[in-house]
Design a protein around this motif. Structure first.
Motif, mmCIF file in Angstrom:
data_model
loop_
_atom_site.group_PDB
_atom_site.id
_atom_site.type_symbol
_atom_site.label_atom_id
_atom_site.label_comp_id
_atom_site.label_asym_id
_atom_site.label_seq_id
_atom_site.Cartn_x
_atom_site.Cartn_y
_atom_site.Cartn_z
ATOM 1 N N THR A 90 -3.066 -3.859 -1.101
ATOM 2 C CA THR A 90 -3.633 -4.072 -2.672
ATOM 3 C C THR A 90 -4.937 -4.624 -2.691
ATOM 4 O O THR A 90 -4.834 -5.692 -2.299
ATOM 5 N N HIS A 91 -5.815 -4.196 -3.594
ATOM 6 C CA HIS A 91 -7.170 -4.626 -3.755
ATOM 7 C C HIS A 91 -7.460 -4.841 -5.222
ATOM 8 O O HIS A 91 -7.523 -3.737 -5.818
ATOM 9 N N GLY A 109 -2.940 1.980 0.032
ATOM 10 C CA GLY A 109 -4.242 1.528 -0.625
ATOM 11 C C GLY A 109 -4.058 1.547 -1.974
ATOM 12 O O GLY A 109 -3.837 2.733 -2.470
ATOM 13 N N TYR A 111 -6.209 0.351 -5.289
ATOM 14 C CA TYR A 111 -7.522 -0.481 -5.335
ATOM 15 C C TYR A 111 -7.608 -0.344 -6.965
ATOM 16 O O TYR A 111 -7.755 0.676 -7.842
ATOM 17 N N HIS A 145 -6.961 4.770 -6.852
ATOM 18 C CA HIS A 145 -7.985 4.156 -7.434
ATOM 19 C C HIS A 145 -7.770 4.024 -8.944
ATOM 20 O O HIS A 145 -7.790 5.156 -9.458
#
Length: 197
Positions: A90-91, A109, A111, A145
């Motif tokens: 996780t970003h 992922g 984002y 995203h």
């Protein structure tokens, strides 16, 4: 940061993230799948502790840094409870806020751009299972995203591979199955464009 008593080595974490980035199917029971399970167990230990008792926002954020394995950007906020299947992919951008009850399946992922707001009980998924029943345990990662200044209302579900543009708004209860353009309001199941913002 809290000390992590997880069993993953830096090499295993690097290998897991590299495998997820390929987008290739992970076979159930394979070496990388076993590392995914270990990462999930680690995430459950950390989030169970984080969700069990609230002491302070700084304490919660320190535990979130341990979960993500890196320092948080400036201004990130999170109201527990929060759960994730992994935590290591996780970003977050600066100023992201995640409200209570959210569930992130982040192996593929996640984002999230600066100042994005994630409403109560949102689910963000990044894995799909194989449609063949004999291989149903296999999973394929696909990142999500979410753009800067986007807002997901309460109880939104975002499916694997979706991109939500900067400044977009997703209405409460929507299921997002395809990309959302920037500065667009979507709602419904499946989510459909309502209007441009």
């Amino acid at each position: 940061m809290y000390e992590d008593e997880g069993e993953l080595t830096p090499e295993q974490i690097e290998g897991l993230l590299a495998a997820m980035d390929t987008g290739k199917e992970v076979v159930a029971g394979s070496k990388i799948h076993r590392i995914m399970v270990t990462a999930s167990e680690r995430a459950m230990r950390i989030t169970s502790r984080m969700n069990a008792q609230f002491n302070s926002m700084s304490d919660t954020l320190a535990q979130l840094e341990t979960l993500f394995g890196r320092p948080l950007p400036k201004g990130v906020g999170l109201f527990p409870p929060f759960t994730t299947d992994c935590g290591l992919n996780t970003h977050l951008g600066e100023g992201v806020f995640i409200n209570s009850g959210c569930r992130f399946q982040d192996q593929g992922g996640i984002y999230i751009g600066e100042r994005a707001l994630i409403g109560h009980n949102c689910v963000i998924a990044t894995l799909n299972h194989n449609m063949d029943p004999s291989r149903r345990g296999n999973v394929t990662p696909s990142p999500v995203h979410i753009g800067a200044d986007a807002w997901l209302g309460a109880n939104v579900t975002v499916l694997p591979g979706v991109n939500i543009g900067d400044g977009a708004v997703v209405g409460a209860g929507a299921v997002v199955t395809k990309d959302v353009p920037a500065r667009t309001l979507v709602a419904g199941v499946p989510a459909r464009e309502i209007r441009r913002l």
